[in-house]
Design a protein around this motif. Structure first.
Motif, PDB file in Angstrom:
ATOM      1  N   SER A 134      -2.104  -8.626   1.480  1.00 51.37           N
ATOM      2  CA  SER A 134      -3.470  -8.442   1.943  1.00 51.37           C
ATOM      3  C   SER A 134      -3.530  -7.833   3.340  1.00 51.37           C
ATOM      4  N   ASP A 135      -4.702  -7.250   3.646  1.00 52.71           N
ATOM      5  CA  ASP A 135      -5.001  -6.732   4.986  1.00 52.71           C
ATOM      6  C   ASP A 135      -4.025  -5.663   5.449  1.00 52.71           C
ATOM      7  N   ASN A 136      -3.546  -4.882   4.510  1.00 57.50           N
ATOM      8  CA  ASN A 136      -2.746  -3.692   4.814  1.00 57.50           C
ATOM      9  C   ASN A 136      -3.499  -2.485   4.251  1.00 57.50           C
ATOM     10  N   ALA A 137      -3.776  -1.507   5.085  1.00 55.59           N
ATOM     11  CA  ALA A 137      -4.613  -0.376   4.670  1.00 55.59           C
ATOM     12  C   ALA A 137      -3.810   0.639   3.861  1.00 55.59           C
ATOM     13  N   PHE A 138      -3.471   0.263   2.634  1.00 56.02           N
ATOM     14  CA  PHE A 138      -2.714   1.178   1.775  1.00 56.02           C
ATOM     15  C   PHE A 138      -3.540   2.419   1.444  1.00 56.02           C
ATOM     16  N   GLY A 139      -4.721   2.172   0.895  1.00 59.04           N
ATOM     17  CA  GLY A 139      -5.479   3.256   0.311  1.00 59.04           C
ATOM     18  C   GLY A 139      -4.726   3.820  -0.883  1.00 59.04           C
ATOM     19  N   GLU A 140      -5.263   4.843  -1.463  1.00 62.65           N
ATOM     20  CA  GLU A 140      -4.629   5.443  -2.641  1.00 62.65           C
ATOM     21  C   GLU A 140      -3.301   6.097  -2.286  1.00 62.65           C
ATOM     22  N   ARG A 141      -3.182   6.572  -1.047  1.00 63.75           N
ATOM     23  CA  ARG A 141      -1.998   7.339  -0.670  1.00 63.75           C
ATOM     24  C   ARG A 141      -0.719   6.505  -0.621  1.00 63.75           C
ATOM     25  N   SER A 142      -0.860   5.192  -0.479  1.00 66.06           N
ATOM     26  CA  SER A 142       0.331   4.362  -0.270  1.00 66.06           C
ATOM     27  C   SER A 142       0.560   3.330  -1.366  1.00 66.06           C
ATOM     28  N   PHE A 167      -0.765 -13.363  -6.875  1.00 67.79           N
ATOM     29  CA  PHE A 167      -0.722 -12.024  -6.283  1.00 67.79           C
ATOM     30  C   PHE A 167      -1.983 -11.810  -5.471  1.00 67.79           C
ATOM     31  N   LYS A 168      -1.811 -11.582  -4.167  1.00 70.61           N
ATOM     32  CA  LYS A 168      -2.939 -11.394  -3.259  1.00 70.61           C
ATOM     33  C   LYS A 168      -2.915  -9.975  -2.713  1.00 70.61           C
ATOM     34  N   LEU A 169      -3.981  -9.260  -3.003  1.00 71.16           N
ATOM     35  CA  LEU A 169      -4.113  -7.866  -2.556  1.00 71.16           C
ATOM     36  C   LEU A 169      -5.548  -7.697  -2.059  1.00 71.16           C
ATOM     37  N   ASN A 170      -5.844  -8.329  -0.949  1.00 72.48           N
ATOM     38  CA  ASN A 170      -7.211  -8.393  -0.441  1.00 72.48           C
ATOM     39  C   ASN A 170      -7.375  -7.458   0.755  1.00 72.48           C
ATOM     40  N   ASN A 171      -8.460  -6.663   0.741  1.00 74.98           N
ATOM     41  CA  ASN A 171      -8.786  -5.806   1.876  1.00 74.98           C
ATOM     42  C   ASN A 171      -7.691  -4.760   2.137  1.00 74.98           C
ATOM     43  N   ASN A 172      -7.457  -3.919   1.140  1.00 77.21           N
ATOM     44  CA  ASN A 172      -6.429  -2.885   1.249  1.00 77.21           C
ATOM     45  C   ASN A 172      -6.974  -1.464   1.149  1.00 77.21           C
ATOM     46  N   GLY A 173      -8.297  -1.326   1.036  1.00 76.73           N
ATOM     47  CA  GLY A 173      -8.874   0.012   0.973  1.00 76.73           C
ATOM     48  C   GLY A 173      -8.441   0.818  -0.224  1.00 76.73           C
ATOM     49  N   LEU A 174      -8.284   0.173  -1.359  1.00 78.67           N
ATOM     50  CA  LEU A 174      -7.730   0.861  -2.530  1.00 78.67           C
ATOM     51  C   LEU A 174      -8.633   1.972  -3.049  1.00 78.67           C
ATOM     52  N   GLY A 175      -9.900   1.659  -3.279  1.00 76.58           N
ATOM     53  CA  GLY A 175     -10.763   2.610  -3.962  1.00 76.58           C
ATOM     54  C   GLY A 175     -10.520   2.560  -5.461  1.00 76.58           C
TER      55      GLY A 175
END
Length: 394
Positions: free
Chosen positions: A101-109, A126-134
């Motif tokens: 969580s809280d890692n700005a992956f976005g689609e690019r990463s 599995f926690k994937l919160n606030n990652n800017g996925l889109g």
């Protein structure tokens, strides 16, 4: 710190080199490490590879918490660092929890994450919160989770996934069908939290289908997604789809549908009617803030509060359309909840009072834990008495 836990959370360290990491890990035996917490620091590519090399040597790793570890890093660094860390986790059969969580992956990463999701079928949380996925990256994550469930089935096993947290990721309608497919494949989920994702009616209907295959679900948070708007047909069908799904979730204990626009024209949502008719008798916590619910909706809940909602202990109805001071239904609900040690939340003051009560209780529990056990006190007193009566021969 126990020797089986590596915990550097919240130290605001800037870790760039292998040497930076080796200094932190000095004295730790990877063979006995069960938990690793790296959050609240910024970790570069070489440092990530050093942590990965350490993780490669672990044998009983249960928790890998890599939340908030890329603040200030270049977008070119994150995929390489993430690939090193995620690859090290793939073969870990003892792994229970992953937090990114809280890692700005976005689609690019997002690509380096996918092999971990498809190849490691052991983790439960599995926690994937606030990652800017889109929505596009959301589809890729959902497809990986779906493939993981299918991989388990091919191995003749049931999915191990129990908890999935993916809020504040702008998943939108574009990824809702993919997540519904993933949830439908897993079917073992007990705790799902997907608040603030911009999912509207079409996506809400897809999710209803997916969760219909998760009979063990106990905790569901869809706060701040949209169930209705001025398109009456779309809105009513989405709400009705969820009313049908709730009947298939008998173990549900917590349901958060705050800020979901359950009612647009003041109608009583079929979701409330379903709950009032006993679809979820194990419900303990129901959150319905800001849903345009009027007196009629309150009356429906009030009439069932002592029957089909007899297990409910907390109801949050802040910022709705019924008058909290004059509505008799609220009085009925409050009295029933108070009698069972519960609480009706209608105002910010109610919420603050609840938080103060919870805080005081936690402090009391902490103080109780710090007290020595009665047996230990008695033994100390007896030992002191013996020593006081003892005579040392000269």
């Amino acid at each position: 710190m126990p020797n089986h836990v590596v915990d550097i959370r919240g130290r605001s360290l800037k870790l760039d080199t292998v040497a930076d990491v080796e200094r932190l890990l000095e004295g730790y035996d990877p063979a006995v490490i069960e938990e690793i917490y790296l959050g609240g620091n910024t970790i570069g590519v070489d440092a990530s590879k050093a942590f990965a090399a350490f993780i490669d040597k672990t044998q009983v790793l249960r928790i890998a918490d890599f939340s908030n570890i890329f603040t200030g890093r270049l977008i070119s660094e994150i995929p390489q660092a993430l690939e090193a860390l995620c690859t090290s986790l793939i073969p870990k059969s003892t792994l229970i929890e992953i937090d990114l969580s809280d890692n700005a992956f976005g689609e690019r990463s997002v690509s380096p994450l996918l092999p971990l999701l498809t190849q490691n079928t052991h983790f439960q949380i599995f926690k994937l919160n606030n990652n800017g996925l889109g929505p596009d990256a959301g589809v890729r994550v959902a497809d990986a989770l779906r493939d993981s469930a299918r991989r388990s089935k091919e191995l003749g096993q049931q999915s191990n996934l129990r908890t999935f947290i993916c809020g504040r990721n702008r998943l939108e309608n574009g990824s809702a069908k993919a997540f519904a497919d993933a949830f439908e494949e897993h079917g073992t989920l007990e705790d799902v939290r997907m608040p603030q994702n911009g999912i509207w009616m079409v996506g809400i209907r897809h999710l209803a289908r997916g969760f219909s295959n998760c009979p063990n679900l106990r905790y569901l948070d869809l706060q701040d997604n949209t169930f209705t708007n001025d398109d009456e047909d779309d809105g009513l069908s989405a709400v009705q789809a969820w009313a049908n799904t709730l009947r298939r979730l008998p173990d549900l204990a917590t349901l958060n549908l705050s800020d979901c626009v359950l009612s647009y024209h003041g109608e009583v949502p079929s979701i409330l009617e379903t709950l009032a008719n006993g679809s979820n008798r194990n419900l303990v916590d129901l959150q319905l803030q800001n849903n345009n619910l009027d007196t009629n909706s309150v009356e429906v809940l009030a009439n069932s509060i002592s029957t089909h909602l007899a297990g409910l202990k907390r109801l949050d109805m802040q910022a709705n359309d019924a008058d909290e001071e004059e509505d008799e239904g609220y009085d009925m609900i409050r009295k029933a909840l108070n009698k069972r040690g519960g609480r009706l939340i209608l105002t910010e003051e109610d919420e603050e009072e609840e938080m103060a009560t919870v805080g005081a209780k936690e402090e009391e529990e902490e103080e109780e834990e710090e007290k020595p056990a009665p047996t230990a006190v008695k033994e100390v007193d007896e030992l002191a008495e013996l020593l006081a009566n003892a005579h040392i021969k000269q």
